[in-house]
Structures are given as C-alpha cells and as structure tokens.
Motif scaffolding. Structure first.
Motif, PDB file in Angstrom:
ATOM      1  N   GLU A  16      50.919  41.537  44.163  1.00 34.10           N
ATOM      2  CA  GLU A  16      51.472  43.209  42.768  1.00 34.10           C
ATOM      3  C   GLU A  16      51.465  42.091  41.211  1.00 34.10           C
ATOM      4  O   GLU A  16      51.694  41.419  41.169  1.00 34.10           O
ATOM      5  CB  GLU A  16      52.590  43.237  42.830  1.00 34.10           C
ATOM      6  N   GLY A  17      50.484  42.852  40.424  1.00 36.56           N
ATOM      7  CA  GLY A  17      51.034  42.497  38.875  1.00 36.56           C
ATOM      8  C   GLY A  17      50.238  41.183  38.130  1.00 36.56           C
ATOM      9  O   GLY A  17      49.639  40.538  38.751  1.00 36.56           O
ATOM     10  N   ARG A  18      49.714  40.646  37.316  1.00 28.45           N
ATOM     11  CA  ARG A  18      49.498  40.086  36.650  1.00 28.45           C
ATOM     12  C   ARG A  18      50.372  39.920  34.946  1.00 28.45           C
ATOM     13  O   ARG A  18      50.211  41.009  34.401  1.00 28.45           O
ATOM     14  CB  ARG A  18      47.737  39.879  36.486  1.00 28.45           C
ATOM     15  N   ILE A 240      43.545  46.000  43.158  1.00 28.98           N
ATOM     16  CA  ILE A 240      42.474  44.679  43.259  1.00 28.98           C
ATOM     17  C   ILE A 240      42.893  44.071  41.648  1.00 28.98           C
ATOM     18  O   ILE A 240      43.097  42.608  42.034  1.00 28.98           O
ATOM     19  CB  ILE A 240      41.659  44.507  44.342  1.00 28.98           C
ATOM     20  N   TRP A 241      42.167  45.296  40.707  1.00 33.97           N
ATOM     21  CA  TRP A 241      41.917  44.650  39.850  1.00 33.97           C
ATOM     22  C   TRP A 241      43.807  44.304  38.804  1.00 33.97           C
ATOM     23  O   TRP A 241      43.102  43.355  38.243  1.00 33.97           O
ATOM     24  CB  TRP A 241      41.480  45.928  39.214  1.00 33.97           C
ATOM     25  N   ASN A 242      44.590  44.550  39.269  1.00 33.87           N
ATOM     26  CA  ASN A 242      45.475  44.172  38.945  1.00 33.87           C
ATOM     27  C   ASN A 242      45.948  42.991  39.754  1.00 33.87           C
ATOM     28  O   ASN A 242      47.172  42.961  39.652  1.00 33.87           O
ATOM     29  CB  ASN A 242      46.986  45.088  38.277  1.00 33.87           C
ATOM     30  N   ASP A 245      43.794  36.532  39.067  1.00 33.00           N
ATOM     31  CA  ASP A 245      44.482  35.192  38.117  1.00 33.00           C
ATOM     32  C   ASP A 245      43.469  35.253  36.809  1.00 33.00           C
ATOM     33  O   ASP A 245      42.684  34.506  37.166  1.00 33.00           O
ATOM     34  CB  ASP A 245      45.053  34.708  38.282  1.00 33.00           C
ATOM     35  N   PHE A 246      43.209  35.384  36.478  1.00 30.67           N
ATOM     36  CA  PHE A 246      42.414  35.204  35.076  1.00 30.67           C
ATOM     37  C   PHE A 246      42.046  33.895  34.535  1.00 30.67           C
ATOM     38  O   PHE A 246      41.159  33.769  34.307  1.00 30.67           O
ATOM     39  CB  PHE A 246      42.253  36.638  33.960  1.00 30.67           C
ATOM     40  N   GLN A 251      39.472  29.272  34.179  1.00 33.78           N
ATOM     41  CA  GLN A 251      39.044  27.700  34.666  1.00 33.78           C
ATOM     42  C   GLN A 251      38.323  27.146  34.853  1.00 33.78           C
ATOM     43  O   GLN A 251      37.286  26.073  35.349  1.00 33.78           O
ATOM     44  CB  GLN A 251      40.290  27.240  35.433  1.00 33.78           C
ATOM     45  N   LYS A 252      38.329  27.942  36.702  1.00 32.90           N
ATOM     46  CA  LYS A 252      36.918  27.934  37.198  1.00 32.90           C
ATOM     47  C   LYS A 252      35.612  27.437  37.112  1.00 32.90           C
ATOM     48  O   LYS A 252      34.554  26.642  37.911  1.00 32.90           O
ATOM     49  CB  LYS A 252      37.347  28.432  39.001  1.00 32.90           C
TER      50      LYS A 252
END
Length: 360
Positions: A16-18, A240-242, A245-246, A251-252
């Motif tokens: 849930e959420g980001r 899924i979009w929400n 972990d951007f 970073q990766k």
C-alpha cells in the motif's frame, strides 16, 4: 546472479502506498490514466482541435507513438535526432519553419535529456506562436527532466516496471477526454499468469516453462495492443503503480549502468554515446551503437544463446520515407543492454564478460 537477463519484467509489489511522488503527480497537474502510451497518444490527437492537422515528430521514435496520428488523418513530418540521442536546435528550427506544424512532439531517450538550453528557448518561441507541444516522457519518467514549455505530457508506464498495463496523459489544464472504456480485467489476469510463470522459471530453472511464459506475454501484448477504443488503466495496475520504490529503482539502475558502461567502453566495436555527469538521470537501458548492422545482429544472437536478451529499440517505422542520415545511423546500429532493478553488479559483469569473450 539471474538465470536470464533481459526480456519481460516479472517482479512486482502490491504494497500500500509510496512516499515519493513524481513531479507530475502533484495537484498542479491533471492526469488521465489509460491502458498504454499509445492509447494516450490516440486520446490527445483526437482531442486537439487545429485548422492545420500537421504534427512534427522526432525521426527516432516508436511507431506506436505516431501511428494514431496517421489513423486520425494528421499529416506527420519528422525532424532529425543526432546519433548521440540529442536534438540539434538549428536543425529543429529549420524543420519547424518548413513544416509549419500545429503540433510538435519532443522526447528524451534512455533517461538522458535530449534538449539543451537552445532547444528549450526554441520550444518557448513555438508555444508563444500557438504551436502545441507534446512531450513523451516514457524514457525519462524517473529522471529529473522537466521541460516547461509543454502543453501535454504522455508516458507509457510499462517500460520501467512490471505493471500489467498503463499509460498516462498529463496537463496543467483539465483534460476532457470522452468515451474512455472501463479497464480490461483480462489484462491483469494474463499479466499475473505471465509473471508467475516467469518467476517459477527463475526459481526452478526448468526450461520447459520458458515457452509457457513467453506465450503468456504474447497474449498480454496482444490485449494491450487492441486500439479500437481508449481504455482506462486497470485497477490492479494502478495499485502496483502506487507501490513502487522509486528511490531503490533509480539507485539500482544508475549503479548497473555505471558498472556495465565501464566494461563495455573497452570494446572497440561498441560506442557508448551518453555517460553520467550527475545523479539526476535514471536510465532505461544502456544503449550502444555497434560498428555495423551485421555485427549487431551477430552479437545480439550470440548473447541470446547465453540467455542475455538485448533489444533493438526501435526498428524504423515504414512510414518514415526519407530518414535523416544521422538518425538512420541509430536505427542501423543501436543495441540496448538491460541495466534495470532486477539485476546487480554480478549480472552486469556477466554481460561484459560474455561480450568480451565473443570472437568478432
């Protein structure tokens, strides 16, 4: 180390959420989520009212971006993209003067900004003269790139992530797109099946499953490619979009790009045209220009034999009759190496070591 590098995504989250929001997710912007980037282009080219239905496109682009314009009876012309994936402001200006378009489409490539300050000043001049500017931000969606003189932004969300379907149309002004059909529930169902099969293959290394998940992805792509209507993005895809972990993804991708580019820079028949000078770029792939087309095809086939899948992005649309020579060089020589968040340093070294051992 992964058993296979490249090809379709399979890892996703339904958390849930980001916390992190992208710049266009603020209340300042109006957003319509559709099932694909192509759907978003279809929606906007029918939404725009112009006496002169002519659009100027970058010559280097995916044919699914320009096809809706042809289908809607727009005249499409092209401006050159340099073989380092940038725009020459003087060449663009000459194309604008010659074509006199009602709409100008811009795009940045592989996460790197294609436009310099001179280009940005030209965009503002165009906008002041009433030319509508659309930016495809698909390949730069996680990079800190924001061209202000833009009326509409469009993105396909599936290029960076394991997401069943998803495209978005963005504007500072409210957008009234009519007749958007409900999202197709068959898309997430087929996507989850494809993701599950591919995950099972990675866990078991059972080659018998390989053809199964490939067939499932074919069905998924066919469902997304249906273009008779504008469809909303599915609820599952929005969830899924929400959840992404951007920060981790960015970073990766940067780490993998740096590791692989340091290795591939030693290969004399490969040219790396863009390198990092700051941490504002989040790359999509590591694009290289191979010495010639024959060598490219042989290298791509050799890597595929080793379960390393490097796509050619893109094949030139047959609609482009007189492709500028600098842009033709991209189509004829480009090969894209995966550097995304599924992989780590070991995987990047595996790619380099495999390329290094190939006998040209």
């Amino acid at each position: 180390m992964q058993v296979e590098i490249g090809s379709n995504f399979w890892t996703y989250s339904l958390c849930e959420g980001r916390e992190r929001k992208l710049w266009w997710e603020s209340e300042e912007y109006s957003k319509i989520f559709l099932k694909s980037g192509r759907n978003a282009f279809k929606a906007i080219c029918n939404y725009i009212s112009a006496d002169k239905r002519k659009v100027l496109f970058p010559a280097y682009h995916c044919g699914t971006e320009s096809e809706p314009w042809y289908e809607s009876d727009w005249e499409v012309e092209y401006y050159p993209i340099e073989n380092n994936f940038t725009v020459d402001a003087n060449k663009l200006k000459q194309c604008i003067i010659k074509a006199k378009p009602a709409v100008l489409v811009i795009q940045s490539y592989y996460g790197f900004d294609a436009l310099n300050d001179e280009c940005n000043a030209l965009l503002q001049e165009c906008r002041n003269k009433g030319i509508i500017i659309i930016e495809d931000i698909t390949q730069s969606i996680l990079s800190d790139i924001r061209h202000q003189a833009v009326d509409y932004y469009i993105a396909s969300l599936r290029k960076f992530f394991a997401i069943p379907d998803g495209g978005v149309l963005i504007s500072r002004q409210p957008i009234a797109i009519r007749k958007i059909a409900q999202g197709d529930n068959n898309i997430p169902l087929n996507a989850m099946q494809a993701y599950s099969l591919k995950r099972e293959y990675f866990e078991t290394k059972n080659k018998g499953i390989k053809e199964e998940f490939r067939a499932a992805y074919v069905v998924l792509n066919e469902l997304i490619s249906v273009n008779d209507n504008n469809y909303a993005m599915s609820d599952v895809s929005l969830k899924i979009w929400n959840s992404f972990d951007f920060t981790y993804i960015a970073q990766k991708r940067r780490e993998n790009y740096r590791t692989l580019s340091e290795g591939l820079a030693k290969i004399d028949y490969l040219a790396i045209t863009r390198t990092f000078d700051n941490d504002t770029t989040v790359p999509l792939f590591l694009p290289v220009l191979v010495k010639n087309n024959t060598l490219r095809q042989e290298l791509q086939a050799f890597l595929a034999e080793k379960d390393i899948y490097c796509p050619i992005i893109w094949k030139k649309s047959p609609r482009i009759v007189d492709c500028p020579k600098e842009t033709s060089a991209i189509y004829e020589r480009i090969l894209c190496f995966p550097i995304d968040q599924r992989y780590d340093k070991e995987d990047m070294l595996r790619i380099f070591n495999t390329v290094e051992k190939w006998n040209v």
